[in-house]
Design a protein around this motif. Structure first.
Motif, PDB file in Angstrom:
ATOM      1  N   ALA A  45       0.813  -1.220   0.000  1.00 30.06           N
ATOM      2  CA  ALA A  45       0.000   0.000   0.000  1.00 30.06           C
ATOM      3  C   ALA A  45       0.846   1.269   0.000  1.00 30.06           C
ATOM      4  CB  ALA A  45      -0.927  -0.007   1.218  1.00 30.06           C
ATOM      5  N   CYS A  90      -5.336  -8.306   2.710  1.00 27.95           N
ATOM      6  CA  CYS A  90      -4.113  -8.209   1.907  1.00 27.95           C
ATOM      7  C   CYS A  90      -3.238  -9.435   2.178  1.00 27.95           C
ATOM      8  CB  CYS A  90      -3.370  -6.919   2.252  1.00 27.95           C
ATOM      9  SG  CYS A  90      -2.061  -6.514   1.098  1.00 27.95           S
ATOM     10  N   CYS A 100     -10.886  -4.172  -0.387  1.00 28.42           N
ATOM     11  CA  CYS A 100      -9.921  -3.482   0.484  1.00 28.42           C
ATOM     12  C   CYS A 100     -10.295  -2.014   0.690  1.00 28.42           C
ATOM     13  CB  CYS A 100      -8.529  -3.584  -0.128  1.00 28.42           C
ATOM     14  SG  CYS A 100      -7.282  -2.802   0.892  1.00 28.42           S
TER      15      CYS A 100
END
Ligand code: SF4
Length: 190
Positions: A45, A90, A100
């Motif tokens: 991320a 994840c 997500c």
């Protein structure tokens, strides 16, 4: 149980992960709690990499510390959320990106989900690892008709520091419970 990370770290068997997990989750403090799942979420991320590279305590802590909100209680919730995100959404092999909550800002998504091309991770041999010690401790409990006293667990592994660390992690993970009288048991078996 102390609440200060440095004091917790001074206790036998308490490592970097456990000390910060206690400070964050038991005492609601703002401190980075870094496990494998958290490292993977941050790698994807934040850094846009397909997976986390080899661990570096200093770098990993700094990465997560930079993400934590300023207010202690909010940061502690954020830490729990990061761990849950890595464990449930994840995931290593099949991240559920469509579900997500950070999909829109995930650097890995925005970069087109590039394959991991960092250094290979060291593969830990099983013999002598914490995994083996945790298995030995659980075997003692599985082979006992009821809760056991500490000396029985102590006999399962000679390295006291590693044994204490593994027993502590099993307690933190909820795989072993301690009874009111100080005995150890599998969850729900006391
Ligand atoms: S969008 Fe996908 S890769 Fe990015 S953090 Fe979420 S689950 Fe992980």
């Amino acid at each position: 149980m102390p609440s200060d990370v440095d004091t917790l770290l001074a206790l036998p068997g308490i490592g970097a992960y456990t000390a910060r997990a206690v400070a964050a989750f038991a005492y609601g403090q703002r401190c980075p709690v870094v496990d494998t799942n958290v490292r993977r979420v941050v790698a994807r991320a934040v850094h846009g990499a397909g997976d986390a590279g080899p661990p570096s305590t200093t770098r990993d802590m700094a990465d997560v510390a930079a993400l934590l909100p300023a207010v202690d209680s909010v940061a502690a919730r954020y830490s729990a959320a990061l761990m849950e995100l890595g464990a449930l959404v994840c995931t290593a092999r099949a991240p559920r990106c469509a579900d997500c909550p950070v999909f829109d800002t995930c650097a890995w998504q925005l970069a087109g989900r590039p394959a991991y091309n960092g250094p290979a991770k060291a593969v830990q041999k099983f013999a002598g690892t914490d995994r083996q010690v945790r298995g030995r401790l659980l075997d003692v409990l599985r082979g006992s008709p009821g809760p056991v006293a500490r000396p029985l667990l102590d006999a399962a592994w000679s390295d006291s520091s590693q044994r204490d660390r593994c027993l502590d992690s099993l307690l933190v993970d909820g795989l072993i419970e301690q009874t009111d009288s100080g005995l150890f048991a599998l969850p729900g078996e006391h």
